[in-house]
Scaffold this motif. Sequence first.
Motif, PDB file in Angstrom:
ATOM      1  N   MET A  83      39.907  49.423  47.685  1.00  0.00           N
ATOM      2  CA  MET A  83      39.161  49.274  46.433  1.00  0.00           C
ATOM      3  C   MET A  83      39.333  47.874  45.856  1.00  0.00           C
ATOM      4  O   MET A  83      38.373  47.253  45.400  1.00  0.00           O
ATOM      5  N   LEU A  84      40.556  47.348  45.908  1.00  0.00           N
ATOM      6  CA  LEU A  84      40.818  46.027  45.358  1.00  0.00           C
ATOM      7  C   LEU A  84      39.979  44.965  46.053  1.00  0.00           C
ATOM      8  O   LEU A  84      39.434  44.061  45.415  1.00  0.00           O
ATOM      9  N   THR A  85      39.878  45.073  47.366  1.00  0.00           N
ATOM     10  CA  THR A  85      39.083  44.110  48.124  1.00  0.00           C
ATOM     11  C   THR A  85      37.615  44.163  47.715  1.00  0.00           C
ATOM     12  O   THR A  85      36.982  43.122  47.489  1.00  0.00           O
ATOM     13  N   SER A  86      37.073  45.362  47.576  1.00  0.00           N
ATOM     14  CA  SER A  86      35.652  45.510  47.250  1.00  0.00           C
ATOM     15  C   SER A  86      35.330  45.028  45.841  1.00  0.00           C
ATOM     16  O   SER A  86      34.206  44.598  45.570  1.00  0.00           O
ATOM     17  N   LEU A  87      36.319  45.054  44.945  1.00  0.00           N
ATOM     18  CA  LEU A  87      36.094  44.648  43.556  1.00  0.00           C
ATOM     19  C   LEU A  87      36.608  43.237  43.255  1.00  0.00           C
ATOM     20  O   LEU A  87      36.626  42.826  42.102  1.00  0.00           O
ATOM     21  N   GLU A  88      37.026  42.496  44.280  1.00  0.00           N
ATOM     22  CA  GLU A  88      37.526  41.125  44.132  1.00  0.00           C
ATOM     23  C   GLU A  88      38.774  41.052  43.251  1.00  0.00           C
ATOM     24  O   GLU A  88      39.020  40.068  42.560  1.00  0.00           O
ATOM     25  N   VAL A  89      39.579  42.098  43.296  1.00  0.00           N
ATOM     26  CA  VAL A  89      40.813  42.140  42.519  1.00  0.00           C
ATOM     27  C   VAL A  89      41.933  41.489  43.328  1.00  0.00           C
ATOM     28  O   VAL A  89      42.085  41.759  44.523  1.00  0.00           O
ATOM     29  N   GLU A  90      42.718  40.642  42.682  1.00  0.00           N
ATOM     30  CA  GLU A  90      43.809  39.943  43.352  1.00  0.00           C
ATOM     31  C   GLU A  90      45.153  40.577  43.003  1.00  0.00           C
ATOM     32  O   GLU A  90      45.380  40.978  41.865  1.00  0.00           O
ATOM     33  N   ILE A  91      46.036  40.630  43.984  1.00  0.00           N
ATOM     34  CA  ILE A  91      47.389  41.137  43.767  1.00  0.00           C
ATOM     35  C   ILE A  91      48.322  39.950  43.565  1.00  0.00           C
ATOM     36  O   ILE A  91      48.470  39.104  44.438  1.00  0.00           O
TER      37      ILE A  91
END
Length: 207
Positions: A155-163
């Motif tokens: 999900m993070l990848t698809s929403l351009e969310v960075e860790i």
Amino acid sequence: MSSRFPIPAQTFRFEEEIQRSRFITTVAHAPTSAEAHSFIATLREEFADATHNCWAFLAGPPGTSGQVGMSDDGEPHGTAGRPMLAVLTHSGVGEIVAVVTRYYGGTKLGKGGLVRAYSSGVQQALQALPTKEKVTYVEARLMLGYSYVTQLKLMLTSLEVEIDEEEYELDASFRLRVPEERWSQFQTEIEGLTNGQALLEPETADR
């Protein structure tokens, strides 16, 4: 208002001669009015022997007027700073400062000629200015069960969310940067993924 917009990627300079007057336009990134004034002071020192150092800045998103400034620096009123600011305001670029340095060459340009010279310098500098995208993020802490981690990372990848950080103790804990325009969707998808069992705590941050 979009939370993404172009800003100057570096300081850029354009120079031209108009009827023997030398015009040097320097543009740079200015995320605040204080930084814009600091840059202007640096240019005034660099070109201390110039006839004029006229300037304008827009320290905010493109087209906004909350943090703007301008100066004719001795040129006839309204012939330099205002036309420079008009160009910046309509450029589509945010967080920007422009200083146009003039070395007088002996030929008067008249008010119309000055307006054209100062606005043209900024326009031509902007045409060649390297830009980058500014993204406003929501910085957040997320805690959830181990069983959701694999789906979460997809999900993070698809929403351009960075860790920024991740820790694995009793639960999985993440420090995340979520693009502001995707924050509402992210909240909804986390709620659905974990059946409301995740802990999500936000705070706003820029990068």
